[in-house]
Write an enzyme that holds these catalytic residues in place. Structure first.
Site, PDB file in Angstrom:
ATOM      1  N   SER A 100       0.835  -1.196   0.000  1.00 23.38           N
ATOM      2  CA  SER A 100       0.000   0.000   0.000  1.00 23.38           C
ATOM      3  C   SER A 100       0.877   1.256   0.000  1.00 23.38           C
ATOM      4  O   SER A 100       1.679   1.431  -0.902  1.00 23.38           O
ATOM      5  CB  SER A 100      -0.944  -0.048   1.200  1.00 23.38           C
ATOM      6  OG  SER A 100      -1.944   0.930   1.109  1.00 23.38           O
ATOM      7  N   ASP A 108      -9.026  -6.634  -4.153  1.00 26.77           N
ATOM      8  CA  ASP A 108      -8.534  -5.365  -3.608  1.00 26.77           C
ATOM      9  C   ASP A 108      -9.236  -4.198  -4.287  1.00 26.77           C
ATOM     10  O   ASP A 108      -9.035  -3.951  -5.470  1.00 26.77           O
ATOM     11  CB  ASP A 108      -7.017  -5.280  -3.817  1.00 26.77           C
ATOM     12  CG  ASP A 108      -6.384  -4.094  -3.105  1.00 26.77           C
ATOM     13  OD1 ASP A 108      -7.126  -3.188  -2.675  1.00 26.77           O
ATOM     14  OD2 ASP A 108      -5.147  -4.087  -2.977  1.00 26.77           O
ATOM     15  N   HIS A 126      -6.826  -6.170   0.276  1.00 23.14           N
ATOM     16  CA  HIS A 126      -5.703  -5.224   0.404  1.00 23.14           C
ATOM     17  C   HIS A 126      -4.862  -5.649   1.607  1.00 23.14           C
ATOM     18  O   HIS A 126      -5.159  -5.299   2.746  1.00 23.14           O
ATOM     19  CB  HIS A 126      -6.272  -3.818   0.598  1.00 23.14           C
ATOM     20  CG  HIS A 126      -5.253  -2.726   0.455  1.00 23.14           C
ATOM     21  ND1 HIS A 126      -4.660  -2.422  -0.752  1.00 23.14           N
ATOM     22  CD2 HIS A 126      -4.720  -1.860   1.365  1.00 23.14           C
ATOM     23  CE1 HIS A 126      -3.823  -1.410  -0.586  1.00 23.14           C
ATOM     24  NE2 HIS A 126      -3.836  -1.058   0.689  1.00 23.14           N
TER      25      HIS A 126
END
Length: 375
Positions: A63, A161, A196
């Protein structure tokens, strides 16, 4: 969609916008409560020197940590030989679209660089970002982009995601292709039904498809191994029992700015062999809401990197961002890929070698590479 310039955003809107930079908004309060840096960080011992071999330095992250890994790998391409980018976007992603001095960095970070389809905007354009990188290299703000041809690159985008979606990650692949990186050096994993998260083979972690704290999901394979195997094709099997040591060190000594949003303490895993031999270094950047304030030691002890490193003479460096509720405004402890650490938001330096966080991490690498016993 029209873009407001960053400086035109009211403070309240700026604050509200940043709260959605990472998934799991319910956890923002948890992170904010633990913002205050501990005095213990200042008292942590100095990072030791190990005469590490920086010619084989690699990076990875999830991320905001994935964006940071991509950013660091390009800016310091003369040092970095490979990058693993999990749910992250290309270098200088938040800098496009727009032209100086009207680049809406924050807006781009929240839309173009995350879920552009949901925001009804186009994904980042790799050719534009590479053009910017070339300009920065000519100005000597970053290393020569010709170095990108030798890097090995691992990319991952989970099919579940919705935080940083596949069209964004695809542009990292395009960026490297345009930079001349051979196809054999790029591995893109885009068929796993993951949310995610960074991926493990541990049934005590979150189910594969979810997106929730601590963003460490069980998808029946160890992603740390997958990344390092691509970046270092000569890897031996992972250790089942760790023989090295996990150290806490004074990270504050590497930070030149009061606005870094970095913790006083960083961590590193040192294989036993590295006490006497020259080892490689892999830098791992956690994601938003994966700071020690949010999830304790889970990121740097349970994601699988240490087991791989222990058997392969790799020092693993875990620099630490921290939540910051005022200025710089970073309530979820994200790494800076849109300029929150910059004093001047019109001319930020987060993407340069001289950026506060970038320079600090490079200082840690240089310290690991120093002669044993040096101060």
């Amino acid at each position: 969609m029209s873009f407001l310039h960053l400086t035109a955003l009211p403070t309240a809107l700026l604050a509200a916008s940043l709260l959605v930079l990472a998934p799991g908004g319910a956890h923002a309060a948890t992170a904010a409560k633990a913002v205050k840096a501990t005095a213990a960080g200042r008292d942590a011992p100095a990072l030791p020197a190990y005469q590490a071999d920086l010619s084989q330095t690699t990076v990875s992250g999830l991320s905001s940590g994935g964006f940071m890994a991509a950013q660091f790998a390009v800016a310091y391409s003369a040092t970095v030989s490979g990058a693993g980018i999990i749910a992250g976007g290309p270098y200088f992603c938040s800098g496009q679209p727009g032209r100086f001095p009207y680049i809406p960095y924050l807006t781009n970070a929240l839309t173009t660089c995350m879920n552009p389809g949901s925001a009804q905007v186009a994904p980042p354009v790799a050719s534009e970002l590479l053009r910017a990188a070339n300009d920065f290299a000519r100005a000597r703000l970053i290393d020569d982009t010709a170095n990108l041809k030798r890097q090995r690159v691992y990319l991952f985008s989970g099919t579940k995601d919705q935080t940083v979606t596949q069209p964004v990650v695809e542009q990292v692949e395009k960026f490297y292709q345009l930079a001349g990186t051979p196809a054999a050096q790029i591995r893109f994993v885009d068929t796993v039904g993951a949310g995610h998260a960074i991926i493990t083979d541990n049934n005590q972690d979150k189910p594969c498809a979810v997106t929730e704290s601590p963003f460490i999901n069980d998808c029946d394979f160890v992603q740390a191994r997958d990344i390092l195997q691509h970046l270092y094709p000569d890897l031996q099997p992972s250790s089942t029992t760790l023989t090295g040591k996990l150290i806490a060190f004074n990270q504050r000594s590497f930070i030149q700015s009061a606005y870094s949003s970095m913790n006083n303490t960083g961590y590193a895993y040192i294989p036993k062999a590295c006490d006497s031999e020259s080892c490689r270094v892999h830098v791992v950047f956690h994601g938003c809401l994966q700071t020690t304030q949010a999830i304790g030691n889970r990121f740097y002890t349970t994601t699988g990197y240490n087991q791989v490193a222990d058997a392969n003479k790799i020092i693993v460096l875990y620099p630490q961002a921290e939540p910051s509720p005022v200025y710089p405004y970073n309530p979820k402890g994200c790494w800076d890929f849109w300029g929150y650490t910059s004093i001047n938001p019109i001319d930020p330096d987060f993407y340069r070698k001289s950026g506060t966080q970038m320079e600090a991490v490079k200082g840690m690498l240089d310290r690991l590479a120093a002669r044993r016993g040096s101060r």
